[in-house]
Design a protein around this motif. Structure first.
Motif, PDB file in Angstrom:
ATOM      1  N   THR A  58      42.943  46.056  37.895  1.00  0.00           N
ATOM      2  CA  THR A  58      42.152  45.244  36.974  1.00  0.00           C
ATOM      3  C   THR A  58      42.516  43.768  37.134  1.00  0.00           C
ATOM      4  N   ASN A  59      43.817  43.494  37.260  1.00  0.00           N
ATOM      5  CA  ASN A  59      44.280  42.134  37.459  1.00  0.00           C
ATOM      6  C   ASN A  59      43.758  41.555  38.772  1.00  0.00           C
ATOM      7  N   GLY A  60      43.875  42.348  39.845  1.00  0.00           N
ATOM      8  CA  GLY A  60      43.443  41.872  41.151  1.00  0.00           C
ATOM      9  C   GLY A  60      41.972  41.523  41.179  1.00  0.00           C
ATOM     10  N   VAL A  61      41.142  42.396  40.628  1.00  0.00           N
ATOM     11  CA  VAL A  61      39.700  42.162  40.629  1.00  0.00           C
ATOM     12  C   VAL A  61      39.340  40.990  39.722  1.00  0.00           C
ATOM     13  N   ALA A  62      40.014  40.864  38.579  1.00  0.00           N
ATOM     14  CA  ALA A  62      39.721  39.757  37.660  1.00  0.00           C
ATOM     15  C   ALA A  62      39.974  38.410  38.318  1.00  0.00           C
ATOM     16  N   LEU A  63      40.981  38.327  39.179  1.00  0.00           N
ATOM     17  CA  LEU A  63      41.261  37.079  39.878  1.00  0.00           C
ATOM     18  C   LEU A  63      40.345  36.865  41.075  1.00  0.00           C
ATOM     19  N   ALA A  64      39.999  37.955  41.755  1.00  0.00           N
ATOM     20  CA  ALA A  64      39.235  37.830  43.002  1.00  0.00           C
ATOM     21  C   ALA A  64      37.746  37.583  42.779  1.00  0.00           C
ATOM     22  N   LEU A  65      37.185  38.108  41.692  1.00  0.00           N
ATOM     23  CA  LEU A  65      35.738  37.990  41.489  1.00  0.00           C
ATOM     24  C   LEU A  65      35.245  36.546  41.424  1.00  0.00           C
TER      25      LEU A  65
END
Length: 482
Positions: A470-477
């Motif tokens: 969730t953290n990774g996607v929140a930053l990458a989007l």
């Protein structure tokens, strides 16, 4: 005994414990003492009980992005050694755990984490994750589901090639050529037994269909999962078929990452699970992506013959997925029940994975886009499936990896507007839940969304916090779209 008696509410806790003294001495103590109803005391006296990382903050003094960036320090683990009797698998480099009950690294989680690490310039960790995976392939012939000995009979959705693509994008293509042999060996693991496979037969992860070979999820063990022993035994007691087939299908669903979902069921409940009877559209799309990546890396390395071979394999897989999983009338991808000789009727976000890997045609992508917007889009993002089964990989839940793959896939086929709409709704939900709770969640309820608190539910364990992907996607989007 301890698992059946429920010493811990979560069965995984017991198998993650570390012996406090020599395991042989613990065995002798157990034989000498009359434990009776005092089993819980015995376990606590003889084992070190694992603790979950602290992942909650005061949201009034922290933005979501600041929190995620600081949380990496709690989720990053130094090179892992092991103690006698411990289930952890040694790793040569640092890794990243999801958080909560998931105290070890996981295969497909690590790719989505890596997308966020790249945004925060932790490129050195991408190298270390790639090296860890190569080390696991060298020792086991594949990448286990997670970094525990009890996960070494199954893998996870094969996304090592995506991690290498990400590393190549950040470091340069020459930096990943050393991992090409490991990626080829992983491909061999998924295709083991494909040569000479007769139609109507299956071997491990390959299935012989009338027109060719596609893949399924599998587990090489057919016993209860040690990390969910009580749950599996109780499930087998409720099912109306042999316990070994139930255990195998449960384990295969764990390899899929979708543990659990009605897409694997042949009826109303998990008692009808039949994962090994299913040719999943997402798995075959991932393997198409692996074949395309292998073709590209061999071409870059000057081996045109190997590159052409992998391109042919990818083209054949695409043809077979169109034949067995694409429904031209309903204009949607469905899993294929090879034992029944027909597609299932389960609509799920697995249909977005062919867009993520570039396997769909433009016409197929346009049709999928329309269905996603009309039937899957909710106030907080995309719902995992259209069925409310009580399982966590169904409605009303949304998951970060599925949002990411759908958004990347849609944008790749020119549907940026819908991709941005999904991303905006998902990030708004992430942020509002964080502002209320100081936590990032494993999964979210995207249907009632913010009015209902946004917390996902269902499944065999409580909602977890942390949370790596969730953290990774929140930053990458935001970086990907804007």
């Amino acid at each position: 005994m301890a698992q059946r008696d429920g010493v811990f509410p979560d069965s995984k806790t017991l198998v993650d414990c570390v012996p406090a003294v020599d395991p042989g001495e613990i065995h002798d103590r157990f034989e000498r003492e009359e434990i009776g109803s005092d089993l819980e005391r015995f376990v606590h006296e003889n084992f070190i009980i694992p603790e979950d990382p602290v992942t909650e903050v005061d949201a009034s003094v922290a933005s979501m992005e600041w929190y995620i960036d600081g949380l990496w320090d709690d989720l990053i683990r130094d090179p892992v050694g092991t103690r006698d009797g411990e289930t952890i698998i040694p790793l040569p480099n640092r890794s990243v755990i999801p958080g909560g009950r998931f105290r070890e690294s996981y295969y497909w989680d690590s790719y989505f984490v890596a997308e966020g690490l790249a945004v925060t310039d932790r490129i050195d960790l991408l190298d270390e994750l790639a090296e860890n995976f190569a080390s696991l392939i060298d020792r086991f012939g594949f990448i286990p589901n997670g970094n525990r000995l009890y996960y070494t009979t199954r893998s996870n959705p094969p996304l090592y090639h995506r991690l290498l693509d990400l590393l190549a994008h950040r470091r340069g293509p020459e930096e990943v050529l050393e991992y090409l042999p490991a990626l080829e060996r992983e491909y061999g693991f998924w295709m083991d037994g494909a040569d000479g496979l007769e139609r109507g037969e299956a071997h491990r992860r390959v299935v012989g269909l009338e027109e060719g070979v596609l893949n399924r999820y599998w587990d090489d063990d057919a016993r209860p999962r040690v990390e969910s022993y009580r749950e599996d035994v109780e499930l087998a007691e409720r099912a109306d078929r042999g316990s070994e087939s139930v255990y195998r299908d449960v384990r295969a669903a764990c390899e899929s990452g979708w543990d659990f979902s009605s897409r694997w069921f042949d009826g109303e409940g998990i008692e009808t699970i039949r994962t090994t009877d299913i040719v999943p559209v997402d798995l075959n799309a991932f393997l198409y992506g692996m074949e395309r990546s292998l073709a590209g890396w061999h071409e870059y390395d000057g081996d045109d013959e190997r590159a052409a071979d992998y391109r042919e394999r990818a083209a054949e897989r695409r043809r077979l997925v169109d034949r067995y999983c694409w429904d031209a009338e309903r204009e949607f991808y469905f899993d294929y029940a090879w034992t029944d000789g027909e597609r299932t009727d389960s609509r799920s976000l697995a249909a977005a994975v062919p867009l993520f890997t570039g396997m769909a045609t433009q016409k197929q992508a346009d049709a999928i886009t329309e269905t996603l917007e009309e039937r899957f889009l909710r106030s907080g993002g995309l719902v995992t499936s259209l069925r409310y089964s009580g399982e966590q990989w169904d409605a009303p839940n949304g998951w970060a990896p599925l949002q990411w793959m759908a958004i990347v896939g849609l944008a790749g086929y020119g549907h940026e507007q819908l991709a941005q709409e999904i991303a905006g709704r998902w990030l708004d939900l992430n942020r509002e839940v964080f502002d209320e709770t100081g936590r990032m969640l494993e999964k979210y309820d995207v249907t009632g969304g913010r009015d209902e608190g946004g917390a996902g539910g269902g499944g065999e364990y409580p909602l977890q916090f942390g949370f790596g992907w969730t953290n990774g996607v929140a930053l990458a989007l935001p970086e990907f779209l804007y």
